[in-house]
Write an enzyme that holds these catalytic residues in place. Structure first.
Site, mmCIF file in Angstrom:
data_model
loop_
_atom_site.group_PDB
_atom_site.id
_atom_site.type_symbol
_atom_site.label_atom_id
_atom_site.label_comp_id
_atom_site.label_asym_id
_atom_site.label_seq_id
_atom_site.Cartn_x
_atom_site.Cartn_y
_atom_site.Cartn_z
ATOM 1 N N ARG A 1 0.809 -1.236 -0.014
ATOM 2 C CA ARG A 1 0.012 -0.078 0.026
ATOM 3 C C ARG A 1 0.850 1.111 -0.023
ATOM 4 N NH1 ARG A 1 -1.771 -3.507 3.861
ATOM 5 N NH2 ARG A 1 -3.965 -4.439 3.459
ATOM 6 N N HIS B 1 -3.178 3.273 -6.143
ATOM 7 C CA HIS B 1 -3.283 2.222 -5.307
ATOM 8 C C HIS B 1 -3.884 1.057 -6.195
ATOM 9 C CE1 HIS B 1 -4.752 0.145 -1.868
ATOM 10 N NE2 HIS B 1 -5.872 -0.310 -2.452
ATOM 11 N N ARG C 1 -1.140 -1.361 -6.352
ATOM 12 C CA ARG C 1 -1.124 -2.657 -5.766
ATOM 13 C C ARG C 1 -2.186 -3.717 -6.116
ATOM 14 N NH1 ARG C 1 -1.719 -4.668 -0.487
ATOM 15 N NH2 ARG C 1 -3.586 -5.098 0.334
ATOM 16 N N HIS D 1 -3.116 -9.604 4.284
ATOM 17 C CA HIS D 1 -4.485 -9.902 4.681
ATOM 18 C C HIS D 1 -4.639 -11.172 5.718
ATOM 19 C CE1 HIS D 1 -7.022 -6.738 2.703
ATOM 20 N NE2 HIS D 1 -6.332 -6.979 2.045
ATOM 21 N N TYR E 1 -8.810 -12.201 -6.377
ATOM 22 C CA TYR E 1 -7.626 -11.859 -7.419
ATOM 23 C C TYR E 1 -7.431 -13.196 -8.151
ATOM 24 C CZ TYR E 1 -6.369 -7.429 -5.639
ATOM 25 O OH TYR E 1 -6.485 -5.901 -5.120
#
Length: 413
Positions: free
Chosen positions: A204, A336, A339, A362, A371
């Site tokens: 991030r 972003h 990312r 995460h 993803y």
């Protein structure tokens, strides 16, 4: 339940001048509690008292005096006392102030029903709030009310609307590998490594700008092997082809005032070490040598004067909208989204769910699965590999199975 004299063992009722009946009882602290409403008949009032008595015997009784606090007072205190990052606390306070307090803030906790919440949410949408904003406000209210349940102020969380917490965000764009390098070529050279690190690590913005020299582990250069020398490599030139490791122990959060505040990562899973592809190792090495001050605590990515980067100022300094167009990226492409690009590339490269969770920082599998499901590149690679196996297994001169029995290869005569 009445005794022989006609007096109730628990609680009491009385008839009001209006003809309706009022019910009350003494709580464990000897304070009298009254029913929240009157009753048409004495029997109705007594039945209500019987329910309260049963709750007390089961240990399910909640003191109605505790629920006589407004959502405004309770929610404000909840946000102040909750263990949150400074940026998250600021976002919660803003959402509560703009989307919850004006509609529900004056209500007592015990007055907020599921119907009340449903009407509030519908009002937000009717007044033009987006589905995403309404969902965020709903989740905040739900969290506050869950704590109210734990605190014994209400018996049941009224936020029970199916689907109200779902944020249907539009799919964000991602860049190709070629576009990431094109973007890195177009920004000022001191930010080249920042673009590459963002595009290939999945970190991030706040994590990247908080990196210090001690968080970057450069590999040792190696001498070429005999095979590489035989293939034409210069034996006098050291090879730099190992990944750079980026340790992520903290982040910098930018408040609405513009102030940067250092703090922990968004969750415990955010503390991690992420490897960058060896292809960008030389860029990181040059960046550290040219733009980063000496000392382990020196920030890796800074502005021209050595200060920590602020998102808005940085966008202006690199002429973000101009370089996006030159790199072939859409105007709405955000930093972003780099990312997202890094996570998508990792998924397409065959990273497992657990590996994606680690790189992304995460603790939940939900984002990693997004993803994995979103990328079709890896699926095409699998199909191509399968096609090669099919092709290699079929000898020349073999017809399609449909020319003969199903599933049987029939030689062509």
């Amino acid at each position: 339940m009445a005794n022989k004299k006609g007096r109730r063992r628990f609680g009491s009722t009385r008839e009001l001048p209006s003809g309706r009946h009022q019910a009350s009882y003494l709580g464990p602290d000897a304070q009298r509690r009254y029913a929240p409403h009157t009753f048409a008949t004495k029997r109705d009032a007594e039945q209500w008292l019987s329910v309260i008595e049963a709750d007390m015997l089961r240990g399910d009784w909640l003191d109605p005096l505790l629920s006589k606090v407004t959502l405004n007072a309770y929610g404000t205190r909840w946000i102040a006392e909750r263990r949150l990052g400074v940026r998250t606390r600021e976002e919660h306070a803003r959402a509560f102030r703009l989307h919850i307090a004006p509609y529900l803030g004056g209500k007592l906790l015990g007055e907020i029903s599921t119907e009340t919440v449903r009407t509030w949410r519908a009002t937000l949408l009717e007044e033009g709030r987006s589905e995403i904003r309404a969902a965020k406000a709903y989740k905040l209210l739900r969290s506050i009310m869950y704590t109210a349940v734990d605190d014994g102020k209400i018996k049941r969380n009224p936020c029970r609307i199916k689907g109200a917490d779902q944020e249907h965000s539009p799919e964000r764009p991602t860049a190709s590998i070629t576009q990431v390098f094109a973007l890195a070529d177009l920004v000022p050279v001191r930010f080249r490594a920042l673009i590459l690190a963002a595009g290939f690590s999945g970190l991030r913005w706040g994590e990247l700008i908080a990196l210090r020299r001690s968080d970057v582990q450069l590999p040792e250069k190696r001498r070429p092997t005999a095979e590489e020398i035989a293939a034409g490599a210069d034996r006098r030139v050291l090879i730099d082809d190992e990944p750079v490791l980026l340790r992520v122990p903290r982040r910098l959060a930018q408040l609405s005032s513009g102030q940067l505040v250092a703090g922990p990562t968004k969750s415990a899973a955010g503390v991690r070490t992420v490897a960058l592809p060896a292809s960008v190792t030389p860029d990181l090495r040059r960046h550290l040598a040219r733009f980063v001050k000496a000392g382990p605590e020196a920030l890796v990515f800074t502005g021209e004067k050595g200060a920590a980067l602020k998102r808005g100022n940085w966008r202006k300094s690199v002429k973000w909208t101009v370089v996006l167009k030159s790199a072939g990226l859409p105007e709405g492409f955000h930093f972003h989204d780099l990312r997202h690009t890094g996570n998508m590339l990792a998924a397409a490269s065959g990273a497992t769910t657990r590996e994606l969770m680690h790189r992304m920082g995460h603790a939940s599998v939900r984002a990693a699965l997004i993803y994995q499901h979103a990328t079709s590149e890896r699926d095409r690679e699998i199909a191509n590999a399968l096609d090669k196996r099919i092709t290699s297994s079929r000898s020349p001169g073999v017809s399609d199975p449909e020319d003969g029995a199903a599933g049987v290869l029939v030689p062509v005569s």
